[in-house]
Design a protein around this motif. Structure first.
Motif, PDB file in Angstrom:
ATOM      1  N   SER A   1      22.892  44.761 -23.582  1.00 42.90           N
ATOM      2  CA  SER A   1      22.564  45.454 -24.836  1.00 42.90           C
ATOM      3  C   SER A   1      21.109  45.216 -25.220  1.00 42.90           C
ATOM      4  CB  SER A   1      23.491  44.974 -25.960  1.00 42.90           C
ATOM      5  OG  SER A   1      24.832  45.281 -25.680  1.00 42.90           O
ATOM      6  N   ALA A   2      20.672  43.968 -25.119  1.00 41.29           N
ATOM      7  CA  ALA A   2      19.294  43.636 -25.486  1.00 41.29           C
ATOM      8  C   ALA A   2      18.295  44.328 -24.560  1.00 41.29           C
ATOM      9  CB  ALA A   2      19.098  42.123 -25.442  1.00 41.29           C
ATOM     10  N   THR A   3      18.619  44.407 -23.256  1.00 45.94           N
ATOM     11  CA  THR A   3      17.704  45.043 -22.297  1.00 45.94           C
ATOM     12  C   THR A   3      17.620  46.541 -22.521  1.00 45.94           C
ATOM     13  OG1 THR A   3      18.294  43.346 -20.669  1.00 45.94           O
ATOM     14  CG2 THR A   3      17.132  45.281 -19.859  1.00 45.94           C
ATOM     15  N   VAL A   4      18.762  47.181 -22.796  1.00 50.30           N
ATOM     16  CA  VAL A   4      18.757  48.621 -23.079  1.00 50.30           C
ATOM     17  C   VAL A   4      17.928  48.921 -24.327  1.00 50.30           C
ATOM     18  CG1 VAL A   4      20.210  50.542 -23.845  1.00 50.30           C
ATOM     19  CG2 VAL A   4      20.934  49.145 -21.906  1.00 50.30           C
ATOM     20  N   VAL A   5      18.114  48.117 -25.360  1.00 47.36           N
ATOM     21  CA  VAL A   5      17.356  48.328 -26.601  1.00 47.36           C
ATOM     22  C   VAL A   5      15.870  48.095 -26.359  1.00 47.36           C
ATOM     23  CG1 VAL A   5      16.959  47.439 -28.926  1.00 47.36           C
ATOM     24  CG2 VAL A   5      19.294  47.796 -28.114  1.00 47.36           C
ATOM     25  N   ARG A   6      15.543  47.045 -25.587  1.00 47.37           N
ATOM     26  CA  ARG A   6      14.136  46.772 -25.304  1.00 47.37           C
ATOM     27  C   ARG A   6      13.516  47.897 -24.491  1.00 47.37           C
ATOM     28  NH1 ARG A   6      14.700  42.542 -22.493  1.00 47.37           N
ATOM     29  NH2 ARG A   6      14.019  43.223 -20.426  1.00 47.37           N
ATOM     30  N   GLY A   7      14.278  48.424 -23.524  1.00 46.57           N
ATOM     31  CA  GLY A   7      13.764  49.525 -22.718  1.00 46.57           C
ATOM     32  C   GLY A   7      13.490  50.760 -23.544  1.00 46.57           C
ATOM     33  N   ALA A   8      14.416  51.107 -24.431  1.00 44.99           N
ATOM     34  CA  ALA A   8      14.195  52.253 -25.305  1.00 44.99           C
ATOM     35  C   ALA A   8      12.994  52.014 -26.209  1.00 44.99           C
ATOM     36  CB  ALA A   8      15.448  52.523 -26.136  1.00 44.99           C
ATOM     37  N   ALA A   9      12.853  50.781 -26.696  1.00 48.00           N
ATOM     38  CA  ALA A   9      11.715  50.461 -27.573  1.00 48.00           C
ATOM     39  C   ALA A   9      10.395  50.554 -26.826  1.00 48.00           C
ATOM     40  CB  ALA A   9      11.895  49.048 -28.149  1.00 48.00           C
ATOM     41  N   ASP A  10      10.379  50.108 -25.569  1.00 47.52           N
ATOM     42  CA  ASP A  10       9.150  50.174 -24.778  1.00 47.52           C
ATOM     43  C   ASP A  10       8.701  51.608 -24.540  1.00 47.52           C
ATOM     44  OD1 ASP A  10       8.996  47.448 -24.602  1.00 47.52           O
ATOM     45  OD2 ASP A  10       9.855  47.305 -22.588  1.00 47.52           O
ATOM     46  N   PHE A  11       9.647  52.531 -24.554  1.00 48.16           N
ATOM     47  CA  PHE A  11       9.331  53.934 -24.271  1.00 48.16           C
ATOM     48  C   PHE A  11       9.214  54.774 -25.536  1.00 48.16           C
ATOM     49  CE2 PHE A  11      10.102  52.531 -20.150  1.00 48.16           C
ATOM     50  CZ  PHE A  11       9.766  53.511 -19.233  1.00 48.16           C
ATOM     51  N   ILE A  12       9.201  54.137 -26.697  1.00 47.72           N
ATOM     52  CA  ILE A  12       9.086  54.895 -27.936  1.00 47.72           C
ATOM     53  C   ILE A  12       7.710  55.544 -28.051  1.00 47.72           C
ATOM     54  CG2 ILE A  12       8.206  53.032 -29.411  1.00 47.72           C
ATOM     55  CD1 ILE A  12      10.885  55.603 -30.391  1.00 47.72           C
ATOM     56  N   SER A  13       6.687  54.913 -27.443  1.00 46.22           N
ATOM     57  CA  SER A  13       5.337  55.485 -27.512  1.00 46.22           C
ATOM     58  C   SER A  13       5.250  56.843 -26.811  1.00 46.22           C
ATOM     59  CB  SER A  13       4.311  54.507 -26.920  1.00 46.22           C
ATOM     60  OG  SER A  13       3.019  55.062 -26.917  1.00 46.22           O
ATOM     61  N   PRO A  14       5.653  56.965 -25.527  1.00 48.15           N
ATOM     62  CA  PRO A  14       5.613  58.294 -24.914  1.00 48.15           C
ATOM     63  C   PRO A  14       6.542  59.283 -25.610  1.00 48.15           C
ATOM     64  CG  PRO A  14       6.717  56.713 -23.478  1.00 48.15           C
ATOM     65  CD  PRO A  14       6.044  55.934 -24.549  1.00 48.15           C
ATOM     66  N   ALA A  15       7.662  58.807 -26.141  1.00 47.18           N
ATOM     67  CA  ALA A  15       8.568  59.706 -26.855  1.00 47.18           C
ATOM     68  C   ALA A  15       7.902  60.254 -28.107  1.00 47.18           C
ATOM     69  CB  ALA A  15       9.864  58.973 -27.203  1.00 47.18           C
ATOM     70  N   LEU A  16       7.171  59.405 -28.830  1.00 47.12           N
ATOM     71  CA  LEU A  16       6.470  59.862 -30.030  1.00 47.12           C
ATOM     72  C   LEU A  16       5.316  60.802 -29.688  1.00 47.12           C
ATOM     73  CD1 LEU A  16       6.369  56.624 -32.235  1.00 47.12           C
ATOM     74  CD2 LEU A  16       7.706  58.702 -32.628  1.00 47.12           C
ATOM     75  N   VAL A  17       4.689  60.576 -28.545  1.00 46.70           N
ATOM     76  CA  VAL A  17       3.632  61.479 -28.101  1.00 46.70           C
ATOM     77  C   VAL A  17       4.184  62.893 -27.950  1.00 46.70           C
ATOM     78  CG1 VAL A  17       2.234  62.084 -26.079  1.00 46.70           C
ATOM     79  CG2 VAL A  17       2.117  59.783 -27.026  1.00 46.70           C
ATOM     80  N   ILE A  18       5.369  62.996 -27.362  1.00 51.28           N
ATOM     81  CA  ILE A  18       6.007  64.308 -27.198  1.00 51.28           C
ATOM     82  C   ILE A  18       6.277  64.941 -28.562  1.00 51.28           C
ATOM     83  CG2 ILE A  18       8.110  65.460 -26.384  1.00 51.28           C
ATOM     84  CD1 ILE A  18       8.235  63.318 -24.171  1.00 51.28           C
ATOM     85  N   VAL A  19       6.748  64.140 -29.496  1.00 47.61           N
ATOM     86  CA  VAL A  19       7.054  64.648 -30.833  1.00 47.61           C
ATOM     87  C   VAL A  19       5.794  65.157 -31.523  1.00 47.61           C
ATOM     88  CG1 VAL A  19       7.818  63.951 -33.135  1.00 47.61           C
ATOM     89  CG2 VAL A  19       9.123  63.246 -31.128  1.00 47.61           C
ATOM     90  N   LEU A  20       4.717  64.371 -31.463  1.00 50.12           N
ATOM     91  CA  LEU A  20       3.463  64.795 -32.105  1.00 50.12           C
ATOM     92  C   LEU A  20       2.919  66.072 -31.464  1.00 50.12           C
ATOM     93  CD1 LEU A  20       1.407  61.540 -32.812  1.00 50.12           C
ATOM     94  CD2 LEU A  20       2.728  62.925 -34.397  1.00 50.12           C
ATOM     95  N   ALA A  21       2.974  66.138 -30.152  1.00 58.11           N
ATOM     96  CA  ALA A  21       2.471  67.333 -29.471  1.00 58.11           C
ATOM     97  C   ALA A  21       3.297  68.557 -29.845  1.00 58.11           C
ATOM     98  CB  ALA A  21       2.493  67.119 -27.958  1.00 58.11           C
ATOM     99  N   ARG A  22       4.605  68.385 -29.945  1.00 57.57           N
ATOM    100  CA  ARG A  22       5.456  69.501 -30.356  1.00 57.57           C
ATOM    101  C   ARG A  22       5.165  69.889 -31.800  1.00 57.57           C
ATOM    102  NH1 ARG A  22       7.552  73.669 -27.753  1.00 57.57           N
ATOM    103  NH2 ARG A  22       9.631  74.259 -28.457  1.00 57.57           N
ATOM    104  N   GLY A  23       4.822  68.905 -32.614  1.00 55.82           N
ATOM    105  CA  GLY A  23       4.456  69.197 -33.999  1.00 55.82           C
ATOM    106  C   GLY A  23       3.242  70.092 -34.104  1.00 55.82           C
TER     107      GLY A  23
END
Length: 510
Positions: free
Chosen positions: A354-376
């Motif tokens: 559980s901790a590793t999955v959460v950490r992995g998702a957190a580590d990738f929040i930056s590229p995910a937010l980049v996609i959101v901003l670009a779509r904005g």
């Protein structure tokens, strides 16, 4: 993933002494782009194309319209742009996008979740140590055969690059590869080229890389598997050329150490040779994890490829019964389930998994937010109705150009954008809504436009100083960036020519 990748977080580094400017992050660049596009929307006249039954613009039907937006409406669009970029909904009648409208999802929520899911999966895989140890064992096994070692490591890195955007993860391999290369009589430039160019050429020729091909295909409204045949051929040819280039330099340096572009640090060869120790053996658990990872990516490729079109050459061929035609929602679920399976095989236990999955998702929040901003940004353009105006202006520039020339144009026009936005996912989300319909006008398949776009992004990220993989790599290898540029520029020229040739063939073929 690349930014060469630009899409995956890299270790932070202290700026070199005397350095007064650091290029802003992709998030900052896109925030600036958002403000600039919002301001330009006041100056660019709104316009629209007539649409066909599938919603695609019809060439030759562009006309001026009144957006009907007040200053308050525009200010509201700017304020809500990140929200609209995530889950904005497009009204079927007005075409406007907003979080509280009814219609089809316009935001990138599906891709956003997919990035977090694959981030969780990749992080779980690396936490097992299987991939690191597997590459280490390969390198050590080939240590007595220098050329084969270089080719083997580069091939593995390139394969990982083409299927999952392997880039920033390579920063952890310098401590292993450099001692091996020095022990074999090579220099640090050989190690640097093996790592950066091996993974980088794979990302350049991404076949199903979710962070490049995947995001761009989603933005272009085509399947992830469309165009995979051309990209696979490119991957084979360009990877072979890149390996041959590095091997040729390596053989030259071993024969004449004085021709090294990086030189040798005092005592480095003897000191580093002693550190080229044998990595631990792969355990049964490691082998099981590696097999599972191969099966997951193999199944992903199978699930997204339009097999009827790929095998018959007819894009409109009736799908075979075994085709799955999976989209990002299915792939997000696949990687979440796969992350749990890998964790179970590795006996992580509930807490650690559980901790590793959460950490992995957190580590990738930056590229995910980049996609959101670009779509904005595209939402702002859509609501102010300037997207079709921009499309019409570019249409005038390339109107009448042969399809082969258009594909090369897509590659060239994206080079400066790739320099400014090294994040492949952000660059794709920003550029493809314009390039995809433009490809329709030019009679070029959208899949070819996606391939041309990702080639530009990948080529630029082999050397651009805005790329963390390149700058971090040369710093870890203790070679000057200027020396790396001297080493790589002939290869860049060769790759650019080959890419343009492939784009021309792809445009005529597709």
């Amino acid at each position: 993933m690349s930014g060469a990748a630009g899409t995956r977080p890299a270790p932070e580094e202290e700026p070199p002494a005397g350095r007064t400017f650091t290029f802003p992050s992709a998030l900052t660049v896109l925030a600036i782009v958002t403000l600039a596009v919002w301001a330009l929307a006041f100056l660019i006249p709104p316009g629209a194309y007539d649409r066909d039954g599938e919603g695609a613009p019809v060439q030759g039907t562009y006309h001026r319209v009144d957006s009907g937006q007040s200053f308050v409406d525009r200010l509201n669009d700017l304020f809500l742009s990140p929200v609209n970029g995530l889950y904005g909904v497009q009204d079927a009648e007005t075409g406007k996008v907003g979080p509280d409208l009814a219609g089809e999802l316009y935001g990138s929520a599906g891709v956003f979740l997919f990035v977090l899911a694959i981030g969780a999966f990749i992080t779980v895989v690396f936490a097992t140590g299987a991939l690191d140890r597997g590459i280490g064992r390969l390198a050590h096994r080939l240590r007595e055969r220098g050329a084969l070692l270089i080719a083997g490591v580069m091939l593995v890195f390139s394969l990982l690059g083409t299927v999952e955007g392997f880039a920033e993860e390579t920063l952890g391999f310098y401590g292993l590869i450099i001692p091996l290369m020095l022990a074999l009589g090579y220099d640090r430039m050989v190690a640097t080229g093996t790592i950066i160019l091996g993974a980088g050429v794979g990302v350049l020729c991404s076949t199903v890389n979710p962070f490049a091909t995947g995001v761009a295909s989603s933005a272009a409204d085509v399947s992830l598997g469309d165009g995979i045949v051309l990209r696979a051929i490119m991957w084979v040819v360009l990877t072979a050329v890149t390996i041959a280039y590095v091997v040729r330099y390596a053989n030259r340096v071993r024969a004449s150490p004085g021709r090294s572009l990086s030189g040798f640090l005092p005592g480095a060869r003897e000191h580093d040779a002693a550190r080229a120790a044998e990595p631990p053996e792969l355990t049964g658990l490691h082998r099981a994890v590696l097999v599972l990872v191969a099966l997951v990516f193999g199944f992903m490729i199978f699930s997204v490829v339009p097999w009827a079109g790929a095998l018959t050459g007819d894009a409109d061929a009736t799908p075979y019964g075994f085709e799955l035609g999976w989209s990002f929602s299915h792939l997000a679920a696949l990687f979440l389930v796969a992350a749990v399976l890998v964790g179970a095989v590795a006996r992580f236990g509930e807490q650690r998994l559980s901790a590793t999955v959460v950490r992995g998702a957190a580590d990738f929040i930056s590229p995910a937010l980049v996609i959101v901003l670009a779509r904005g940004v595209t939402v702002i353009m859509n609501n102010s109705q300037i997207t079709d105006t921009v499309l019409h202006s570019i249409e005038g520039v390339v109107s009448g150009a042969p399809s082969a020339l258009f594909a090369v144009f897509v590659f060239l026009v994206n080079l400066p954008l790739a320099f400014l936005i090294p994040s492949t996912s952000g660059h794709a989300t920003l550029a493809m809504p314009i390039l995809a319909p433009l490809a329709d006008f030019a009679g070029v398949s959208r899949a070819t436009a996606v391939t041309a776009w990702q080639a530009a992004s990948g080529w630029m990220n082999l050397w651009a100083p805005t790329t963390a993989v390149t700058i971090g790599g040369v710093a870890l290898a203790k070679i000057g960036y200027d020396r790396y540029l001297r080493f790589v520029w002939p290869l860049l020229a060769i790759l650019a020519v080959l890419i343009c040739g492939f784009m021309a063939l792809g445009a005529m073929w597709g």
